[in-house]
Write a protein that holds these residues in place. Structure first.
Motif, PDB file in Angstrom:
ATOM      1  N   VAL A 278       0.873  -1.170   0.000  1.00  0.00           N
ATOM      2  CA  VAL A 278       0.000   0.000   0.000  1.00  0.00           C
ATOM      3  C   VAL A 278       0.913   1.223   0.000  1.00  0.00           C
ATOM      4  O   VAL A 278       1.699   1.411   0.927  1.00  0.00           O
ATOM      5  CB  VAL A 278      -0.920   0.020   1.244  1.00  0.00           C
ATOM      6  N   ILE A 279       0.799   2.026  -1.049  1.00  0.00           N
ATOM      7  CA  ILE A 279       1.654   3.205  -1.197  1.00  0.00           C
ATOM      8  C   ILE A 279       0.794   4.462  -1.158  1.00  0.00           C
ATOM      9  O   ILE A 279      -0.218   4.547  -1.852  1.00  0.00           O
ATOM     10  CB  ILE A 279       2.429   3.180  -2.529  1.00  0.00           C
ATOM     11  N   VAL A 280       1.215   5.429  -0.371  1.00  0.00           N
ATOM     12  CA  VAL A 280       0.619   6.763  -0.389  1.00  0.00           C
ATOM     13  C   VAL A 280       1.608   7.643  -1.137  1.00  0.00           C
ATOM     14  O   VAL A 280       2.781   7.715  -0.770  1.00  0.00           O
ATOM     15  CB  VAL A 280       0.409   7.299   1.047  1.00  0.00           C
ATOM     16  N   THR A 281       1.140   8.291  -2.211  1.00  0.00           N
ATOM     17  CA  THR A 281       2.057   9.088  -3.013  1.00  0.00           C
ATOM     18  C   THR A 281       1.332  10.212  -3.753  1.00  0.00           C
ATOM     19  O   THR A 281       0.137  10.120  -4.010  1.00  0.00           O
ATOM     20  CB  THR A 281       2.811   8.206  -4.035  1.00  0.00           C
ATOM     21  N   HIS A 282       2.082  11.238  -4.079  1.00  0.00           N
ATOM     22  CA  HIS A 282       1.606  12.304  -4.954  1.00  0.00           C
ATOM     23  C   HIS A 282       2.197  12.128  -6.353  1.00  0.00           C
ATOM     24  O   HIS A 282       1.899  12.891  -7.256  1.00  0.00           O
ATOM     25  CB  HIS A 282       2.029  13.679  -4.418  1.00  0.00           C
ATOM     26  N   ASP A 283       3.043  11.132  -6.529  1.00  0.00           N
ATOM     27  CA  ASP A 283       3.786  10.908  -7.763  1.00  0.00           C
ATOM     28  C   ASP A 283       3.010   9.969  -8.691  1.00  0.00           C
ATOM     29  O   ASP A 283       2.812   8.795  -8.382  1.00  0.00           O
ATOM     30  CB  ASP A 283       5.147  10.313  -7.408  1.00  0.00           C
ATOM     31  N   ALA A 284       2.597  10.485  -9.840  1.00  0.00           N
ATOM     32  CA  ALA A 284       1.830   9.675 -10.795  1.00  0.00           C
ATOM     33  C   ALA A 284       2.645   8.490 -11.310  1.00  0.00           C
ATOM     34  O   ALA A 284       2.102   7.418 -11.559  1.00  0.00           O
ATOM     35  CB  ALA A 284       1.370  10.542 -11.958  1.00  0.00           C
ATOM     36  N   LYS A 285       3.961   8.668 -11.465  1.00  0.00           N
ATOM     37  CA  LYS A 285       4.797   7.564 -11.936  1.00  0.00           C
ATOM     38  C   LYS A 285       4.803   6.436 -10.908  1.00  0.00           C
ATOM     39  O   LYS A 285       4.709   5.258 -11.264  1.00  0.00           O
ATOM     40  CB  LYS A 285       6.223   8.027 -12.206  1.00  0.00           C
ATOM     41  N   ALA A 286       4.910   6.772  -9.635  1.00  0.00           N
ATOM     42  CA  ALA A 286       4.878   5.751  -8.586  1.00  0.00           C
ATOM     43  C   ALA A 286       3.535   5.030  -8.588  1.00  0.00           C
ATOM     44  O   ALA A 286       3.466   3.808  -8.468  1.00  0.00           O
ATOM     45  CB  ALA A 286       5.157   6.376  -7.225  1.00  0.00           C
ATOM     46  N   ALA A 287       2.458   5.774  -8.767  1.00  0.00           N
ATOM     47  CA  ALA A 287       1.123   5.176  -8.793  1.00  0.00           C
ATOM     48  C   ALA A 287       0.948   4.245  -9.980  1.00  0.00           C
ATOM     49  O   ALA A 287       0.191   3.276  -9.911  1.00  0.00           O
ATOM     50  CB  ALA A 287       0.063   6.268  -8.814  1.00  0.00           C
ATOM     51  N   SER A 288       1.678   4.493 -11.049  1.00  0.00           N
ATOM     52  CA  SER A 288       1.542   3.661 -12.250  1.00  0.00           C
ATOM     53  C   SER A 288       2.036   2.230 -12.040  1.00  0.00           C
ATOM     54  O   SER A 288       1.706   1.343 -12.821  1.00  0.00           O
ATOM     55  CB  SER A 288       2.270   4.302 -13.431  1.00  0.00           C
ATOM     56  N   TYR A 289       2.792   1.979 -10.997  1.00  0.00           N
ATOM     57  CA  TYR A 289       3.275   0.630 -10.694  1.00  0.00           C
ATOM     58  C   TYR A 289       2.194  -0.221 -10.016  1.00  0.00           C
ATOM     59  O   TYR A 289       2.362  -1.415  -9.855  1.00  0.00           O
ATOM     60  CB  TYR A 289       4.496   0.691  -9.774  1.00  0.00           C
ATOM     61  N   ALA A 290       1.101   0.402  -9.634  1.00  0.00           N
ATOM     62  CA  ALA A 290       0.066  -0.275  -8.848  1.00  0.00           C
ATOM     63  C   ALA A 290      -0.934  -1.035  -9.716  1.00  0.00           C
ATOM     64  O   ALA A 290      -1.169  -0.689 -10.866  1.00  0.00           O
ATOM     65  CB  ALA A 290      -0.686   0.744  -7.996  1.00  0.00           C
ATOM     66  N   ASP A 291      -1.535  -2.050  -9.126  1.00  0.00           N
ATOM     67  CA  ASP A 291      -2.639  -2.749  -9.762  1.00  0.00           C
ATOM     68  C   ASP A 291      -3.937  -1.959  -9.630  1.00  0.00           C
ATOM     69  O   ASP A 291      -4.811  -2.045 -10.478  1.00  0.00           O
ATOM     70  CB  ASP A 291      -2.851  -4.124  -9.112  1.00  0.00           C
ATOM     71  N   ARG A 292      -4.040  -1.224  -8.545  1.00  0.00           N
ATOM     72  CA  ARG A 292      -5.247  -0.428  -8.274  1.00  0.00           C
ATOM     73  C   ARG A 292      -4.820   0.917  -7.707  1.00  0.00           C
ATOM     74  O   ARG A 292      -3.954   0.982  -6.836  1.00  0.00           O
ATOM     75  CB  ARG A 292      -6.116  -1.148  -7.261  1.00  0.00           C
ATOM     76  N   VAL A 293      -5.457   1.979  -8.177  1.00  0.00           N
ATOM     77  CA  VAL A 293      -5.156   3.336  -7.699  1.00  0.00           C
ATOM     78  C   VAL A 293      -6.448   3.954  -7.191  1.00  0.00           C
ATOM     79  O   VAL A 293      -7.483   3.894  -7.849  1.00  0.00           O
ATOM     80  CB  VAL A 293      -4.569   4.223  -8.822  1.00  0.00           C
ATOM     81  N   ILE A 294      -6.375   4.529  -6.006  1.00  0.00           N
ATOM     82  CA  ILE A 294      -7.519   5.217  -5.420  1.00  0.00           C
ATOM     83  C   ILE A 294      -7.129   6.675  -5.218  1.00  0.00           C
ATOM     84  O   ILE A 294      -6.107   6.953  -4.581  1.00  0.00           O
ATOM     85  CB  ILE A 294      -7.913   4.583  -4.076  1.00  0.00           C
ATOM     86  N   PHE A 295      -7.910   7.588  -5.755  1.00  0.00           N
ATOM     87  CA  PHE A 295      -7.656   9.011  -5.601  1.00  0.00           C
ATOM     88  C   PHE A 295      -8.561   9.565  -4.505  1.00  0.00           C
ATOM     89  O   PHE A 295      -9.749   9.240  -4.464  1.00  0.00           O
ATOM     90  CB  PHE A 295      -7.943   9.753  -6.905  1.00  0.00           C
ATOM     91  N   LEU A 296      -8.002  10.380  -3.635  1.00  0.00           N
ATOM     92  CA  LEU A 296      -8.792  11.044  -2.587  1.00  0.00           C
ATOM     93  C   LEU A 296      -9.016  12.487  -3.018  1.00  0.00           C
ATOM     94  O   LEU A 296      -8.077  13.208  -3.322  1.00  0.00           O
ATOM     95  CB  LEU A 296      -8.056  11.020  -1.258  1.00  0.00           C
TER      96      LEU A 296
END
Length: 68
Positions: A47-65
């Motif tokens: 589970v990663i908390v990030t502001h970096d779109a590139k980091a989020a791209s490594y995920a299977d699922r992305v949730i935006f708050l």
């Protein structure tokens, strides 16, 4: 080093708060690849908390708050 310590114990879930926040892009890629590998090879959940779109791209699922 912190990533290695987290992964070596083989926990079911790894929580990472801005794991690439203070790293240069080359090192960021290595950390993200290591975390991705722990999911693919060891079956861990990351589970990663990030502001970096590139980091989020490594995920299977992305949730935006929003507004949070």
């Amino acid at each position: 080093m912190a990533c290695a310590r987290a992964i070596v114990a083989k926990p079911d879930v790894i929580f990472a708060d801005e794991p690439t926040g203070n790293l240069v892009s080359n090192s960021s890629g290595e950390v993200l690849s290591l975390l991705r590998s722990s999911v693919d090879s060891l079956g861990q959940t990351v589970v990663i908390v990030t502001h970096d779109a590139k980091a989020a791209s490594y995920a299977d699922r992305v949730i935006f708050l929003a507004d949070g």
